[in-house]
Design a protein around this motif. Sequence first.
Motif, PDB file in Angstrom:
ATOM      1  N   ALA A 117      85.170  49.253  44.868  1.00 20.64           N
ATOM      2  CA  ALA A 117      85.978  48.273  45.605  1.00 20.64           C
ATOM      3  C   ALA A 117      87.095  48.954  46.371  1.00 20.64           C
ATOM      4  CB  ALA A 117      86.539  47.243  44.636  1.00 20.64           C
ATOM      5  N   ARG A 118      87.760  49.929  45.733  1.00 17.17           N
ATOM      6  CA  ARG A 118      88.837  50.663  46.418  1.00 17.17           C
ATOM      7  C   ARG A 118      88.282  51.450  47.609  1.00 17.17           C
ATOM      8  NH1 ARG A 118      91.429  50.942  41.283  1.00 17.17           N
ATOM      9  NH2 ARG A 118      90.086  52.660  40.589  1.00 17.17           N
ATOM     10  N   LEU A 119      87.107  52.077  47.423  1.00 15.32           N
ATOM     11  CA  LEU A 119      86.496  52.863  48.503  1.00 15.32           C
ATOM     12  C   LEU A 119      86.143  51.992  49.712  1.00 15.32           C
ATOM     13  CD1 LEU A 119      85.200  55.588  49.458  1.00 15.32           C
ATOM     14  CD2 LEU A 119      83.083  54.770  48.422  1.00 15.32           C
ATOM     15  N   LEU A 120      85.628  50.805  49.421  1.00 12.42           N
ATOM     16  CA  LEU A 120      85.145  49.932  50.499  1.00 12.42           C
ATOM     17  C   LEU A 120      86.207  48.960  51.005  1.00 12.42           C
ATOM     18  CD1 LEU A 120      81.630  49.080  49.003  1.00 12.42           C
ATOM     19  CD2 LEU A 120      82.147  50.722  50.811  1.00 12.42           C
ATOM     20  N   HIS A 121      87.372  48.956  50.363  1.00 11.42           N
ATOM     21  CA  HIS A 121      88.462  48.061  50.766  1.00 11.42           C
ATOM     22  C   HIS A 121      88.054  46.590  50.692  1.00 11.42           C
ATOM     23  CE1 HIS A 121      90.656  51.595  52.073  1.00 11.42           C
ATOM     24  NE2 HIS A 121      89.631  51.953  52.811  1.00 11.42           N
ATOM     25  N   VAL A 122      87.364  46.234  49.613  1.00 15.16           N
ATOM     26  CA  VAL A 122      87.021  44.843  49.332  1.00 15.16           C
ATOM     27  C   VAL A 122      87.382  44.575  47.870  1.00 15.16           C
ATOM     28  CG1 VAL A 122      85.179  44.722  51.045  1.00 15.16           C
ATOM     29  CG2 VAL A 122      84.646  45.432  48.711  1.00 15.16           C
ATOM     30  N   SER A 123      87.392  43.333  47.488  1.00 13.73           N
ATOM     31  CA  SER A 123      87.734  43.002  46.105  1.00 13.73           C
ATOM     32  C   SER A 123      86.582  43.333  45.165  1.00 13.73           C
ATOM     33  CB  SER A 123      88.081  41.524  45.997  1.00 13.73           C
ATOM     34  OG  SER A 123      86.937  40.723  46.208  1.00 13.73           O
ATOM     35  N   GLN A 124      86.937  43.662  43.921  1.00  6.39           N
ATOM     36  CA  GLN A 124      85.928  43.973  42.920  1.00  6.39           C
ATOM     37  C   GLN A 124      85.032  42.767  42.655  1.00  6.39           C
ATOM     38  OE1 GLN A 124      87.423  45.818  39.358  1.00  6.39           O
ATOM     39  NE2 GLN A 124      85.662  45.193  38.134  1.00  6.39           N
ATOM     40  N   SER A 125      85.631  41.590  42.668  1.00  5.11           N
ATOM     41  CA  SER A 125      84.847  40.374  42.409  1.00  5.11           C
ATOM     42  C   SER A 125      83.814  40.133  43.502  1.00  5.11           C
ATOM     43  CB  SER A 125      85.778  39.166  42.303  1.00  5.11           C
ATOM     44  OG  SER A 125      86.518  38.976  43.508  1.00  5.11           O
ATOM     45  N   ALA A 126      84.176  40.494  44.745  1.00  7.92           N
ATOM     46  CA  ALA A 126      83.227  40.321  45.859  1.00  7.92           C
ATOM     47  C   ALA A 126      82.009  41.220  45.680  1.00  7.92           C
ATOM     48  CB  ALA A 126      83.912  40.617  47.184  1.00  7.92           C
ATOM     49  N   ILE A 127      82.257  42.474  45.268  1.00 10.17           N
ATOM     50  CA  ILE A 127      81.139  43.403  45.048  1.00 10.17           C
ATOM     51  C   ILE A 127      80.267  42.911  43.896  1.00 10.17           C
ATOM     52  CG2 ILE A 127      80.533  45.724  44.298  1.00 10.17           C
ATOM     53  CD1 ILE A 127      82.844  46.802  45.866  1.00 10.17           C
ATOM     54  N   SER A 128      80.888  42.505  42.803  1.00 14.09           N
ATOM     55  CA  SER A 128      80.139  42.026  41.637  1.00 14.09           C
ATOM     56  C   SER A 128      79.283  40.820  42.002  1.00 14.09           C
ATOM     57  CB  SER A 128      81.102  41.654  40.507  1.00 14.09           C
ATOM     58  OG  SER A 128      81.834  42.778  40.090  1.00 14.09           O
ATOM     59  N   GLU A 129      79.888  39.899  42.755  1.00 19.47           N
ATOM     60  CA  GLU A 129      79.156  38.688  43.145  1.00 19.47           C
ATOM     61  C   GLU A 129      77.980  39.007  44.064  1.00 19.47           C
ATOM     62  OE1 GLU A 129      79.957  34.474  45.508  1.00 19.47           O
ATOM     63  OE2 GLU A 129      81.637  35.784  44.988  1.00 19.47           O
ATOM     64  N   GLN A 130      78.205  39.884  45.057  1.00 15.18           N
ATOM     65  CA  GLN A 130      77.145  40.210  46.008  1.00 15.18           C
ATOM     66  C   GLN A 130      75.991  40.949  45.331  1.00 15.18           C
ATOM     67  OE1 GLN A 130      76.860  39.182  49.157  1.00 15.18           O
ATOM     68  NE2 GLN A 130      78.750  38.014  48.822  1.00 15.18           N
ATOM     69  N   LEU A 131      76.306  41.861  44.413  1.00 17.45           N
ATOM     70  CA  LEU A 131      75.237  42.593  43.729  1.00 17.45           C
ATOM     71  C   LEU A 131      74.496  41.696  42.748  1.00 17.45           C
ATOM     72  CD1 LEU A 131      76.833  46.127  43.179  1.00 17.45           C
ATOM     73  CD2 LEU A 131      75.118  45.410  44.855  1.00 17.45           C
ATOM     74  N   ALA A 132      75.200  40.739  42.141  1.00 18.75           N
ATOM     75  CA  ALA A 132      74.520  39.767  41.281  1.00 18.75           C
ATOM     76  C   ALA A 132      73.559  38.917  42.110  1.00 18.75           C
ATOM     77  CB  ALA A 132      75.552  38.880  40.570  1.00 18.75           C
ATOM     78  N   ASN A 133      73.994  38.527  43.306  1.00 23.78           N
ATOM     79  CA  ASN A 133      73.115  37.772  44.213  1.00 23.78           C
ATOM     80  C   ASN A 133      71.887  38.597  44.600  1.00 23.78           C
ATOM     81  OD1 ASN A 133      74.905  35.629  44.168  1.00 23.78           O
ATOM     82  ND2 ASN A 133      75.910  36.196  46.103  1.00 23.78           N
ATOM     83  N   LEU A 134      72.104  39.911  44.829  1.00 21.73           N
ATOM     84  CA  LEU A 134      70.992  40.795  45.184  1.00 21.73           C
ATOM     85  C   LEU A 134      69.979  40.860  44.044  1.00 21.73           C
ATOM     86  CD1 LEU A 134      69.630  42.912  47.014  1.00 21.73           C
ATOM     87  CD2 LEU A 134      71.158  44.633  46.014  1.00 21.73           C
ATOM     88  N   GLU A 135      70.473  41.027  42.814  1.00 26.64           N
ATOM     89  CA  GLU A 135      69.570  41.087  41.658  1.00 26.64           C
ATOM     90  C   GLU A 135      68.789  39.779  41.510  1.00 26.64           C
ATOM     91  OE1 GLU A 135      71.625  44.039  38.438  1.00 26.64           O
ATOM     92  OE2 GLU A 135      72.659  42.131  38.818  1.00 26.64           O
ATOM     93  N   GLN A 136      69.470  38.688  41.757  1.00 24.92           N
ATOM     94  CA  GLN A 136      68.808  37.390  41.648  1.00 24.92           C
ATOM     95  C   GLN A 136      67.737  37.241  42.730  1.00 24.92           C
ATOM     96  OE1 GLN A 136      71.478  34.074  41.849  1.00 24.92           O
ATOM     97  NE2 GLN A 136      69.902  32.542  41.450  1.00 24.92           N
ATOM     98  N   GLU A 137      68.046  37.747  43.927  1.00 27.58           N
ATOM     99  CA  GLU A 137      67.099  37.627  45.047  1.00 27.58           C
ATOM    100  C   GLU A 137      65.823  38.416  44.792  1.00 27.58           C
ATOM    101  OE1 GLU A 137      66.822  38.753  49.832  1.00 27.58           O
ATOM    102  OE2 GLU A 137      68.775  38.622  48.845  1.00 27.58           O
ATOM    103  N   ILE A 138      65.974  39.637  44.269  1.00 34.81           N
ATOM    104  CA  ILE A 138      64.774  40.479  44.087  1.00 34.81           C
ATOM    105  C   ILE A 138      64.167  40.307  42.692  1.00 34.81           C
ATOM    106  CG2 ILE A 138      65.631  42.162  45.755  1.00 34.81           C
ATOM    107  CD1 ILE A 138      66.358  43.994  43.451  1.00 34.81           C
ATOM    108  N   GLY A 139      64.882  39.603  41.796  1.00 33.25           N
ATOM    109  CA  GLY A 139      64.341  39.324  40.478  1.00 33.25           C
ATOM    110  C   GLY A 139      64.308  40.508  39.546  1.00 33.25           C
ATOM    111  N   VAL A 140      65.212  41.475  39.758  1.00 31.75           N
ATOM    112  CA  VAL A 140      65.241  42.700  38.964  1.00 31.75           C
ATOM    113  C   VAL A 140      66.690  43.044  38.639  1.00 31.75           C
ATOM    114  CG1 VAL A 140      64.765  45.189  38.943  1.00 31.75           C
ATOM    115  CG2 VAL A 140      63.115  43.621  39.965  1.00 31.75           C
ATOM    116  N   ALA A 141      66.946  43.448  37.398  1.00 33.75           N
ATOM    117  CA  ALA A 141      68.284  43.924  37.029  1.00 33.75           C
ATOM    118  C   ALA A 141      68.452  45.351  37.511  1.00 33.75           C
ATOM    119  CB  ALA A 141      68.453  43.858  35.516  1.00 33.75           C
ATOM    120  N   LEU A 142      69.479  45.598  38.284  1.00 31.49           N
ATOM    121  CA  LEU A 142      69.724  46.924  38.843  1.00 31.49           C
ATOM    122  C   LEU A 142      70.746  47.712  38.037  1.00 31.49           C
ATOM    123  CD1 LEU A 142      69.875  45.900  42.617  1.00 31.49           C
ATOM    124  CD2 LEU A 142      67.930  46.872  41.376  1.00 31.49           C
TER     125      LEU A 142
END
Length: 300
Positions: free
Chosen positions: A22-47
Amino acid sequence: MELRHLRYLVAVAEQGTFSEAARLLHVSQSAISEQLANLEQEIGVALFSRASRKAALTAAGEVFLSEARRVLADAERAVEAAQMVHRGEGGTLRIGFFAGGMGINFPRLIQTFRKQHKAVRLSMLEMTPKQQWLALMEGRIDVGFTRRLEPEFRSELQSVVMHHDPILAIVPKHHRVAPGPVDLRDLANERFVVSSREVSPAVYDKMIELCSEAGFSPTIASISSVWTSVVMMVQAGEGVAILPKNQQQFRTRDVAFCPLKAKNAFVEFVMAWSPRRDNALIRGFRQLALMHSVRATGKE
């Protein structure tokens, strides 16, 4: 799935934690967590394995990470390639030309362009003048080195004169008018071997114009679509010809290439393009071609 999802995943994998990513990308940690959770849900695989505080990739996540890096690299290359084309530094340039009509300066032009634009793919296509006009209209070539445009093409295409090619009388080597200069009235009673108007209207029309100005209509013995065939028929005694100067003539025996006395005994050699398809790459090539043309004319 969007590229930002892949960038988030790569950042978390490389930084080891969501907070560092989050610090590297200058976004909130919650935003990264939410987006990656959405990605896992979309592809149906835990990353990621969430059993520890560290962001550890699962086996599937490791495979996905490798592919994500490749996709991001491809996307960066695509952006760079598009930007290079926009700047005229990359892409493909298709050039039309006709045999014998380029002169000794053309290879130098192509060599210089290749050196200056190493990322550009050059495609050279040999075509008659009329074929080039149609190819420019249809977008099959980008630049054509050709003869003066016929009226029906001038509303869609643009051209610039590169130089004037002298018109010569081509006669048997020991013909009475050789080596010239030739007054065309002295050939009024000869049979003529002519270049087909379908191939190059400008050359055919100039021949008719010059003969008319000399006070006669030529007796046409034969019509050919190829310069070498016209010369071969002159060699065989089928008649005489009026054609533009051609680099191939210096390798031809048994005929004489005689200058004409008429001051307008020339045809235009032009560079043509379609304004609708113009871009930075085509403009850059045209500028270089004009520079080479000026240098060649100066030497002459």
